[in-house]
Write a protein that holds these residues in place. Structure first.
Motif, mmCIF file in Angstrom:
data_model
loop_
_atom_site.group_PDB
_atom_site.id
_atom_site.type_symbol
_atom_site.label_atom_id
_atom_site.label_comp_id
_atom_site.label_asym_id
_atom_site.label_seq_id
_atom_site.Cartn_x
_atom_site.Cartn_y
_atom_site.Cartn_z
ATOM 1 N N SER A 240 51.486 50.983 21.385
ATOM 2 C CA SER A 240 49.922 51.768 21.413
ATOM 3 C C SER A 240 50.432 53.275 22.005
ATOM 4 N N PRO A 241 49.722 54.224 21.643
ATOM 5 C CA PRO A 241 49.988 55.697 21.900
ATOM 6 C C PRO A 241 49.699 55.502 23.625
ATOM 7 N N LYS A 242 50.256 56.774 23.888
ATOM 8 C CA LYS A 242 50.086 57.289 25.337
ATOM 9 C C LYS A 242 48.395 57.223 25.651
ATOM 10 N N TYR A 243 48.083 56.666 26.829
ATOM 11 C CA TYR A 243 46.639 56.362 27.078
ATOM 12 C C TYR A 243 46.426 56.622 28.609
ATOM 13 N N ALA A 244 45.081 57.038 29.174
ATOM 14 C CA ALA A 244 44.776 56.726 30.383
ATOM 15 C C ALA A 244 43.611 55.601 30.429
ATOM 16 N N LEU A 245 43.911 55.116 31.458
ATOM 17 C CA LEU A 245 42.681 54.141 31.753
ATOM 18 C C LEU A 245 42.141 54.143 33.150
ATOM 19 N N TYR A 246 40.634 54.300 33.193
ATOM 20 C CA TYR A 246 39.916 54.199 34.420
ATOM 21 C C TYR A 246 39.139 53.365 34.737
ATOM 22 N N ASN A 247 38.942 52.438 35.795
ATOM 23 C CA ASN A 247 38.239 51.506 35.687
ATOM 24 C C ASN A 247 37.732 51.290 37.223
ATOM 25 N N GLU A 248 36.417 50.689 37.443
ATOM 26 C CA GLU A 248 35.790 50.644 38.602
ATOM 27 C C GLU A 248 35.410 49.004 38.806
ATOM 28 N N LEU A 249 35.630 48.339 39.982
ATOM 29 C CA LEU A 249 35.195 46.977 40.268
ATOM 30 C C LEU A 249 34.739 46.799 41.562
ATOM 31 N N LYS A 250 33.593 46.015 41.586
ATOM 32 C CA LYS A 250 33.105 45.551 42.722
ATOM 33 C C LYS A 250 33.290 44.360 43.152
ATOM 34 N N TYR A 251 33.808 43.773 44.242
ATOM 35 C CA TYR A 251 34.144 42.542 44.724
ATOM 36 C C TYR A 251 33.571 42.441 46.004
ATOM 37 N N PRO A 252 33.517 41.263 46.778
ATOM 38 C CA PRO A 252 33.137 41.003 48.025
ATOM 39 C C PRO A 252 33.573 41.869 49.043
ATOM 40 N N GLY A 253 34.898 42.346 48.779
ATOM 41 C CA GLY A 253 35.473 43.156 50.019
ATOM 42 C C GLY A 253 35.401 44.462 49.944
ATOM 43 N N GLY A 254 34.593 45.156 48.751
ATOM 44 C CA GLY A 254 34.214 46.455 48.565
ATOM 45 C C GLY A 254 34.454 46.942 46.999
ATOM 46 N N ASN A 255 34.287 48.317 46.897
ATOM 47 C CA ASN A 255 34.573 49.072 45.592
ATOM 48 C C ASN A 255 36.084 49.341 45.430
ATOM 49 N N ILE A 308 48.001 39.700 48.307
ATOM 50 C CA ILE A 308 47.110 40.672 47.849
ATOM 51 C C ILE A 308 46.070 41.055 49.022
ATOM 52 N N ASN A 309 45.527 40.074 49.747
ATOM 53 C CA ASN A 309 44.785 40.012 51.034
ATOM 54 C C ASN A 309 44.967 41.087 51.848
ATOM 55 N N ASP A 310 46.284 41.223 51.935
ATOM 56 C CA ASP A 310 47.112 42.143 52.899
ATOM 57 C C ASP A 310 46.682 43.762 52.671
ATOM 58 N N TYR A 311 46.262 43.902 51.296
ATOM 59 C CA TYR A 311 46.202 45.189 50.755
ATOM 60 C C TYR A 311 44.790 45.449 50.469
ATOM 61 N N PHE A 312 43.968 44.322 50.112
ATOM 62 C CA PHE A 312 42.737 44.521 49.348
ATOM 63 C C PHE A 312 41.926 43.089 50.095
ATOM 64 N N LEU A 313 41.457 43.314 51.395
ATOM 65 C CA LEU A 313 40.743 42.250 52.218
ATOM 66 C C LEU A 313 39.619 41.597 51.297
ATOM 67 N N GLY A 314 39.735 40.470 51.202
ATOM 68 C CA GLY A 314 38.784 39.369 50.182
ATOM 69 C C GLY A 314 39.203 39.360 48.704
ATOM 70 N N ALA A 315 40.153 39.994 48.407
ATOM 71 C CA ALA A 315 40.627 40.203 47.084
ATOM 72 C C ALA A 315 41.813 39.109 46.831
ATOM 73 N N ASP A 316 42.016 38.837 45.379
ATOM 74 C CA ASP A 316 43.010 37.875 45.233
ATOM 75 C C ASP A 316 43.758 38.694 43.852
ATOM 76 N N THR A 317 44.689 38.015 43.335
ATOM 77 C CA THR A 317 45.504 38.506 42.131
ATOM 78 C C THR A 317 44.617 38.639 40.918
ATOM 79 N N ASP A 318 43.808 37.585 40.771
ATOM 80 C CA ASP A 318 43.093 37.485 39.389
ATOM 81 C C ASP A 318 42.287 38.849 39.605
ATOM 82 N N ILE A 319 41.536 39.224 40.591
ATOM 83 C CA ILE A 319 40.560 40.191 40.789
ATOM 84 C C ILE A 319 41.421 41.672 40.519
ATOM 85 N N LEU A 320 42.543 41.882 41.080
ATOM 86 C CA LEU A 320 43.275 42.966 41.040
ATOM 87 C C LEU A 320 43.753 43.249 39.516
#
Length: 328
Positions: A240-255, A308-320
């Protein structure tokens, strides 16, 4: 002209077959083939920005890059693909030259089809065929789709891209209203009868035609090309050509906001922002992911090695991973 009635339906094999025949035979050719459910992306497209990744994963649909440019298309067994290989590259960009036989065949069935725009065939204003071309040395390969009894809902779902998260210069697919040929037939026939009709028409209306069947050596060489190219992440996603990706995700521990720059499928820059909590610095994860494949299994391997919970409280690998891959 050699006529090849290919019965294999593996998309990796069939795309490799086209390249093999183009580069290893001197004769003009016409090939008919079908693929099992799959998404075929153009050579110059950013694969991730063309597909509905959730739907692709849930339904185990292969995604394969082709040699030619143009937009992404959905294939299934209700769709017939045709390929012309011509030794005269003066025919490059002459889409009417290769699509006219299809129009003439449909006339024999009392269906009035027309060439439209740059590379489409229409019935009553609805698209049933998209076409693309590829130039190789002094040769041109023209291929197109023929929606005969395709599952239109699958087509729509597989190519239904989420709201724009990608910024790139890749070629974008143009969405159009589509129709199946079978819906316009005066006398019903099944797809294999229609496939026979096409090959018979080409045989009778062209001089010096003969049928050709892939040899054992042909199949061995095609399968080698599948292993080395068409069934690889590097070709289907990394190309794939060079690209930039921006995404937002809300989960129980925050945004969390995800910002990535990707080149040839490799993460060159990644930053996380948001109102989440964590006891460890997220720059450690960012550094872990630098210069690695923007690909789910690779991300899973890396992120499973840390908590992952050490970096994103309440998150897991699948969420990230969902956030990094652009999935909500």
């Amino acid at each position: 002209m050699l006529l090849i009635y290919n019965e294999k339906t593996n998309p990796y094999f069939n795309l490799a077959m086209e390249e093999y025949l183009l580069k290893n035979f001197d004769e003009d050719m016409f090939i008919l083939w079908r693929n099992e459910r799959s998404v075929i992306v153009g050579k110059n497209q950013n694969t991730l920005s063309e597909i509905n990744l959730d739907y692709i994963k849930e339904n185990s649909i292969p995604v394969v890059r082709r040699q030619s440019g143009g937009g992404a298309v959905f294939h299934d067994l209700g769709n017939i693909n045709f390929t012309f290989i011509s030794n005269n590259n003066d025919n490059f960009n002459n889409f009417k030259r290769f699509t006219n036989p299809i129009i003439e065949i449909l006339k024999t069935l009392d269906i009035n089809a027309e060439f439209s725009g740059r590379n489409d065939l229409l019935i009553d204003g609805c698209k049933f065929s998209g076409n693309a071309q590829y130039n190789y040395k002094n040769k041109v390969m023209h291929h197109g789709t023929l929606l005969f009894a395709s599952q239109i809902s699958d087509l729509s779902n597989a190519l239904k891209v989420k709201p724009m998260k990608f910024k790139d210069k890749s070629v974008k697919s143009v969405k159009a209203r589509v129709t199946n040929i079978s819906e316009h037939l005066k006398v019903p026939m099944d797809i294999l009868e229609f496939k026979d009709l096409i090959i018979d028409y080409l045989y009778k209306t062209n001089t010096d035609t003969k049928y050709y069947t892939l040899s054992e050596l042909d199949i061995i060489n095609i399968n080698k090309l599948v292993e080395e190219k068409y069934n690889t992440w590097d070709w289907n996603f990394g190309h794939s050509p060079k690209y930039a990706l921006y995404n937002e995700l809300k989960y129980p521990g925050g945004n969390v906001e995800f910002n990535l720059n990707v080149e040839k499928g490799i993460i060159k820059d990644i930053k996380f922002f948001g109102d989440f909590f964590g006891k460890c610095d997220i720059s450690q994860i960012e550094n872990l992911l630098l210069n690695t494949k923007h690909e789910e299994e690779n991300l899973k391997t890396i992120l499973n090695s840390i908590n992952i919970n050490d970096y994103f409280l309440g998150a897991d690998t699948d969420i990230l991973i969902s956030g990094i891959m652009g999935v909500k």
